[in-house]
Design a protein around this motif. Structure first.
Motif, PDB file in Angstrom:
ATOM      1  N   MET A   1      13.738  42.572  48.045  1.00 29.16           N
ATOM      2  CA  MET A   1      15.074  42.586  47.472  1.00 29.16           C
ATOM      3  C   MET A   1      16.097  42.055  48.466  1.00 29.16           C
ATOM      4  O   MET A   1      17.017  41.355  48.087  1.00 29.16           O
ATOM      5  CB  MET A   1      15.415  44.016  47.066  1.00 29.16           C
ATOM      6  CG  MET A   1      16.833  44.167  46.591  1.00 29.16           C
ATOM      7  SD  MET A   1      16.807  44.995  45.030  1.00 29.16           S
ATOM      8  CE  MET A   1      18.489  44.902  44.613  1.00 29.16           C
ATOM      9  N   LEU A   2      15.929  42.392  49.729  1.00 32.23           N
ATOM     10  CA  LEU A   2      16.846  41.901  50.753  1.00 32.23           C
ATOM     11  C   LEU A   2      16.805  40.377  50.830  1.00 32.23           C
ATOM     12  O   LEU A   2      17.822  39.733  51.083  1.00 32.23           O
ATOM     13  CB  LEU A   2      16.491  42.515  52.103  1.00 32.23           C
ATOM     14  CG  LEU A   2      17.422  42.155  53.265  1.00 32.23           C
ATOM     15  CD1 LEU A   2      18.839  42.636  52.959  1.00 32.23           C
ATOM     16  CD2 LEU A   2      16.918  42.774  54.549  1.00 32.23           C
ATOM     17  N   ARG A   3      15.635  39.817  50.545  1.00 37.44           N
ATOM     18  CA  ARG A   3      15.493  38.365  50.578  1.00 37.44           C
ATOM     19  C   ARG A   3      16.355  37.715  49.497  1.00 37.44           C
ATOM     20  O   ARG A   3      17.002  36.690  49.736  1.00 37.44           O
ATOM     21  CB  ARG A   3      14.032  38.009  50.386  1.00 37.44           C
ATOM     22  CG  ARG A   3      13.744  36.564  50.490  1.00 37.44           C
ATOM     23  CD  ARG A   3      12.262  36.326  50.330  1.00 37.44           C
ATOM     24  NE  ARG A   3      11.913  34.987  50.726  1.00 37.44           N
ATOM     25  CZ  ARG A   3      10.707  34.514  50.708  1.00 37.44           C
ATOM     26  NH1 ARG A   3       9.706  35.297  50.339  1.00 37.44           N
ATOM     27  NH2 ARG A   3      10.455  33.294  51.062  1.00 37.44           N
ATOM     28  N   HIS A   4      16.403  38.279  48.313  1.00 32.69           N
ATOM     29  CA  HIS A   4      17.203  37.726  47.220  1.00 32.69           C
ATOM     30  C   HIS A   4      18.690  37.819  47.534  1.00 32.69           C
ATOM     31  O   HIS A   4      19.459  36.920  47.208  1.00 32.69           O
ATOM     32  CB  HIS A   4      16.897  38.448  45.910  1.00 32.69           C
ATOM     33  CG  HIS A   4      15.495  38.219  45.432  1.00 32.69           C
ATOM     34  ND1 HIS A   4      15.068  36.993  44.996  1.00 32.69           N
ATOM     35  CD2 HIS A   4      14.436  39.058  45.330  1.00 32.69           C
ATOM     36  CE1 HIS A   4      13.793  37.084  44.640  1.00 32.69           C
ATOM     37  NE2 HIS A   4      13.385  38.340  44.833  1.00 32.69           N
ATOM     38  N   ILE A   5      19.102  38.895  48.159  1.00 26.09           N
ATOM     39  CA  ILE A   5      20.512  39.066  48.512  1.00 26.09           C
ATOM     40  C   ILE A   5      20.916  38.040  49.563  1.00 26.09           C
ATOM     41  O   ILE A   5      21.973  37.408  49.456  1.00 26.09           O
ATOM     42  CB  ILE A   5      20.783  40.506  48.992  1.00 26.09           C
ATOM     43  CG1 ILE A   5      20.590  41.479  47.838  1.00 26.09           C
ATOM     44  CG2 ILE A   5      22.191  40.622  49.557  1.00 26.09           C
ATOM     45  CD1 ILE A   5      20.660  42.941  48.257  1.00 26.09           C
ATOM     46  N   SER A   6      20.074  37.837  50.565  1.00 24.91           N
ATOM     47  CA  SER A   6      20.405  36.876  51.620  1.00 24.91           C
ATOM     48  C   SER A   6      20.422  35.452  51.081  1.00 24.91           C
ATOM     49  O   SER A   6      21.236  34.635  51.511  1.00 24.91           O
ATOM     50  CB  SER A   6      19.436  36.999  52.789  1.00 24.91           C
ATOM     51  OG  SER A   6      18.125  36.665  52.383  1.00 24.91           O
ATOM     52  N   GLU A   7      19.537  35.140  50.130  1.00 29.21           N
ATOM     53  CA  GLU A   7      19.567  33.811  49.510  1.00 29.21           C
ATOM     54  C   GLU A   7      20.856  33.608  48.739  1.00 29.21           C
ATOM     55  O   GLU A   7      21.444  32.528  48.763  1.00 29.21           O
ATOM     56  CB  GLU A   7      18.364  33.638  48.583  1.00 29.21           C
ATOM     57  CG  GLU A   7      17.049  33.478  49.303  1.00 29.21           C
ATOM     58  CD  GLU A   7      15.877  33.405  48.337  1.00 29.21           C
ATOM     59  OE1 GLU A   7      16.113  33.391  47.106  1.00 29.21           O
ATOM     60  OE2 GLU A   7      14.733  33.371  48.811  1.00 29.21           O
ATOM     61  N   ARG A   8      21.319  34.644  48.066  1.00 30.07           N
ATOM     62  CA  ARG A   8      22.556  34.558  47.301  1.00 30.07           C
ATOM     63  C   ARG A   8      23.739  34.310  48.233  1.00 30.07           C
ATOM     64  O   ARG A   8      24.595  33.475  47.965  1.00 30.07           O
ATOM     65  CB  ARG A   8      22.772  35.835  46.501  1.00 30.07           C
ATOM     66  CG  ARG A   8      24.001  35.769  45.626  1.00 30.07           C
ATOM     67  CD  ARG A   8      24.174  37.020  44.826  1.00 30.07           C
ATOM     68  NE  ARG A   8      23.029  37.212  43.933  1.00 30.07           N
ATOM     69  CZ  ARG A   8      22.799  38.309  43.237  1.00 30.07           C
ATOM     70  NH1 ARG A   8      23.614  39.339  43.345  1.00 30.07           N
ATOM     71  NH2 ARG A   8      21.760  38.407  42.450  1.00 30.07           N
ATOM     72  N   TYR A   9      23.766  35.048  49.352  1.00 31.97           N
ATOM     73  CA  TYR A   9      24.854  34.852  50.311  1.00 31.97           C
ATOM     74  C   TYR A   9      24.777  33.468  50.947  1.00 31.97           C
ATOM     75  O   TYR A   9      25.799  32.835  51.210  1.00 31.97           O
ATOM     76  CB  TYR A   9      24.838  35.930  51.394  1.00 31.97           C
ATOM     77  CG  TYR A   9      25.439  37.232  50.932  1.00 31.97           C
ATOM     78  CD1 TYR A   9      26.765  37.300  50.538  1.00 31.97           C
ATOM     79  CD2 TYR A   9      24.667  38.391  50.906  1.00 31.97           C
ATOM     80  CE1 TYR A   9      27.318  38.493  50.114  1.00 31.97           C
ATOM     81  CE2 TYR A   9      25.215  39.593  50.484  1.00 31.97           C
ATOM     82  CZ  TYR A   9      26.544  39.638  50.091  1.00 31.97           C
ATOM     83  OH  TYR A   9      27.083  40.815  49.671  1.00 31.97           O
TER      84      TYR A   9
END
Length: 52
Positions: A1-9
């Protein structure tokens, strides 16, 4: 999940950088300037007042 958030940022940050670069380029883009003394015409407008 952290990976998806960092990609979004990362995408948002990239879009912000591109937007700022486009604004800076647009702000610096102006009308072309003529060479010194070539093709420059000075225009003076005179207003004629009926009361004088």
């Amino acid at each position: 999940m952290l990976r998806h958030i960092s990609e979004r940022y990362a995408r948002g940050f990239g879009a912000a950088v591109i937007a700022v670069a486009a604004l800076v380029l647009a702000a610096n883009a102006g009308p072309a300037r003529a060479a010194d003394g070539v093709g420059q015409v000075g225009q003076v407008q005179q207003a004629h007042h009926a009361g004088r």
